[in-house]
Design a protein around this motif. Structure first.
Motif, mmCIF file in Angstrom:
data_model
loop_
_atom_site.group_PDB
_atom_site.id
_atom_site.type_symbol
_atom_site.label_atom_id
_atom_site.label_comp_id
_atom_site.label_asym_id
_atom_site.label_seq_id
_atom_site.Cartn_x
_atom_site.Cartn_y
_atom_site.Cartn_z
ATOM 1 N N THR A 38 0.829 -1.211 0.000
ATOM 2 C CA THR A 38 0.000 0.000 0.000
ATOM 3 C C THR A 38 0.860 1.257 0.000
ATOM 4 O OG1 THR A 38 -0.089 0.129 2.410
ATOM 5 C CG2 THR A 38 -1.873 -1.075 1.341
ATOM 6 N N LYS B 278 7.646 -7.804 -5.360
ATOM 7 C CA LYS B 278 8.350 -6.854 -4.491
ATOM 8 C C LYS B 278 8.234 -5.454 -5.079
ATOM 9 C CE LYS B 278 11.755 -10.316 -3.339
ATOM 10 N NZ LYS B 278 13.035 -10.838 -3.740
ATOM 11 N N THR B 279 8.563 -4.443 -4.271
ATOM 12 C CA THR B 279 8.483 -3.059 -4.714
ATOM 13 C C THR B 279 9.315 -2.851 -5.977
ATOM 14 O OG1 THR B 279 8.487 -2.568 -2.375
ATOM 15 C CG2 THR B 279 8.627 -0.688 -3.860
ATOM 16 N N GLY B 280 8.668 -2.350 -7.017
ATOM 17 C CA GLY B 280 9.377 -2.049 -8.258
ATOM 18 C C GLY B 280 9.597 -3.251 -9.155
ATOM 19 N N GLU B 281 9.164 -4.448 -8.696
ATOM 20 C CA GLU B 281 9.385 -5.662 -9.491
ATOM 21 C C GLU B 281 8.213 -5.902 -10.452
ATOM 22 O OE1 GLU B 281 11.446 -9.398 -7.560
ATOM 23 O OE2 GLU B 281 9.302 -9.723 -7.700
ATOM 24 N N ARG C 31 14.653 -5.039 0.027
ATOM 25 C CA ARG C 31 14.141 -5.738 -1.155
ATOM 26 C C ARG C 31 14.460 -7.232 -1.167
ATOM 27 N NH1 ARG C 31 14.284 -2.270 -6.542
ATOM 28 N NH2 ARG C 31 13.360 -4.203 -7.197
ATOM 29 N N GLN D 263 11.204 -9.110 1.900
ATOM 30 C CA GLN D 263 10.852 -7.693 2.030
ATOM 31 C C GLN D 263 10.413 -7.264 3.430
ATOM 32 O OE1 GLN D 263 8.068 -6.553 -1.207
ATOM 33 N NE2 GLN D 263 9.656 -5.063 -1.627
ATOM 34 N N LEU E 14 -2.691 -1.520 7.396
ATOM 35 C CA LEU E 14 -4.050 -2.070 7.322
ATOM 36 C C LEU E 14 -4.302 -3.106 8.422
ATOM 37 C CD1 LEU E 14 -4.414 -2.577 3.456
ATOM 38 C CD2 LEU E 14 -5.125 -0.640 4.824
#
Lengths: 303, 166
Positions: free
Chosen positions: A127, A193-196, B24, B28, B66
């Motif tokens: 989020t 994952k973030t940016g993946e 990453r 994560q 959340l």
């Protein structure tokens, strides 16, 4: 002394149990108050980081500024031409619909420009947090887009902030359509994952459906949650499941979910009835900022 | 003064936790800034401060995500209690010991949160994913907590709240 310690422990346990069993409304109110209290600090820090990044970007790209300026000017000319053409087509389409006696379709949608001020603090959900909430007209379950395309939907609101569940989250499901083959399906997050990439996949596609890499994926507008025709991304891979009963398409998001700084929340006229403060907008024709309630776009102008 | 310092560090920790992107690799995990504050009070302060810190940090973390209210408080109380149980046997001011406490408590927090969220079917992570994330949290806890402790200790020396120690 020992008794007091046990009483303290019981009291703490009681507090935690009460917190965990609070009704949804009370729990949202508590969360909203805390979130609104912290959001100004988050906004300032995030703004500072953004400014620094801009300065570094400016210093690095100082030599390319003239070239970039030229390219942007060309793009503006091209986009203005496109816009004019779209307006003509829109008028023509409206006229034809009237002649055929079709029900009039609402042609404009409101977009609330927001800044991204944070991400989920626990990391269990994909989020982002926006700096506008209920007081700006943001409502629950609305589509959130960037200039590149759809990024998710609003899930949790406070007076001054809104959380957006990104396309990559496995809990985010979007009814989609593949424009070339006109195939419908439901895209759900892969938990990337973030940016993946790819960020979502469409399952249960018929094996006879002609789906190719690079096919454009847009929202189908069938669930009632997302408006029709918003760009979601492109198919990056298609493969049949082991049993051979259906095929799965993997979708690369058009927007980079790892580097989001600004986003627009779609809003209905009813949502905006609660708007308290005017929103600062940018006039692309005149090239200057001016205060307005919201930005208004026709459907064809959306990414 | 201790209460003010605690509130300040909770605010800083909460803000950093939502601003600093997740690591990453290894599932994560997020950097455990808030856990750092809770663990510091558990190891260095009276139990009442630790309990207040755990509940406030929990409310803050849940509000900024959340997660249902109370889940993070539960996880922080579990991790902090574990640290309190073990602190009598170890010299907690040593960096290596702090690293071990950080690693252990970060893994405990992640595990407890996963258990609570999965029992309510709020997350769709598999057992392997959770184990991998716990390993990631262990790494981050071991690296971040000593630095975080150093920052908090320095601010305590500056403000003169050192005498509040248990």
């Amino acid at each position: 002394m020992k008794d007091r310690r046990w009483i303290a422990l019981c009291a703490i346990g009681l507090v935690v149990l009460v917190m965990m069993n609070l009704p949804d409304a009370a729990s949202s109110r508590v969360k909203g108050v805390v979130r609104d209290g912290v959001s100004p600090l988050q906004g300032v820090l995030r703004g500072g980081v953004r400014e620094l990044r801009e300065i570094f970007r400016y210093i690095r790209g100082i030599g390319d500024l003239a070239l970039e300026n030229r390219a942007l000017s060309e793009e503006i000319v091209y986009l203005r031409g496109e816009m004019r053409m779209t307006h003509d087509l829109e008028r023509e389409n409206q006229l034809l619909r009237e002649q055929l006696g079709f029900v009039e379709r609402p042609m404009s949608r409101h977009l609330i420009p927001c800044e991204v001020i944070g991400r989920d603090s626990t990391g269990w959900w994909a989020t982002i947090r926006l700096n506008k909430g209920k007081t700006s007209g943001v409502a629950d379950g609305r589509a959130v887009i960037t200039t590149d395309g759809l990024i998710g939907r609003t899930v949790s609101l406070s007076q001054r902030t809104a959380d957006v569940l990104l396309l990559s989250d496995p809990a985010c499901k979007v009814s989609v359509r593949l424009t070339r083959s006109d195939v419908f399906g439901v895209a759900e997050g892969t938990g990337a994952k973030t940016g993946e990439q790819p960020v979502c996949r469409i399952e249960y596609l018929s094996t006879s459906a002609d789906i190719r890499e690079g096919d454009e994926v847009v929202t189908a507008g069938m669930g009632g949650l997302f408006p029709k025709g918003l760009l979601v991304g492109h198919v990056s891979r298609v493969e049949p499941v082991e049993s051979g009963l259906y095929q799965v398409a993997w979708v690369t998001s058009a927007a980079n979910l790892g580097e989001l700084e600004y986003a627009f929340v779609s809003a209905t006229t009813d949502d905006l009835a609660v708007t308290a403060a005017p929103v600062q907008a940018f006039d692309w024709e005149e090239g200057e900022a001016y205060p307005v309630d919201v930005l208004e776009f026709s459907e064809e102008e959306l990414p | 003064m201790t209460v003010l310092m605690l509130l300040f560090w909770l605010l800083v920790g909460g803000t950093l936790q939502v601003l600093v992107p997740a690591w990453r690799h290894m599932g994560q995990p997020m950097f455990p800034f808030l856990l750092g504050v809770v663990l510091y009070t558990a190891l260095n302060k009276k139990p009442r401060y630790f309990m207040a810190a755990a509940i406030l940090a929990g409310i803050l973390e849940d509000s900024l995500s959340l997660a249902p209210l109370g889940s993070s408080a539960c996880a922080f109380l579990a991790a902090g209690s574990l640290a309190i149980l073990l602190r009598v046997d170890f010299y907690t001011d040593k960096v290596r010991t702090t690293m071990c406490f950080g690693a252990l408590c970060a893994a405990t927090t992640t595990g407890t949160m996963a258990l609570l969220l999965r029992s309510k079917q709020l997350i769709l992570f598999s057992g392997n994913d959770i184990a991998w994330r716990m390993a990631g949290s262990t790494m981050l806890g071991a690296v971040l907590i000593p630095v975080w402790f150093w920052g908090m200790r320095s601010s305590e020396r500056l403000l003169g709240t050192w005498e509040d120690r248990d």
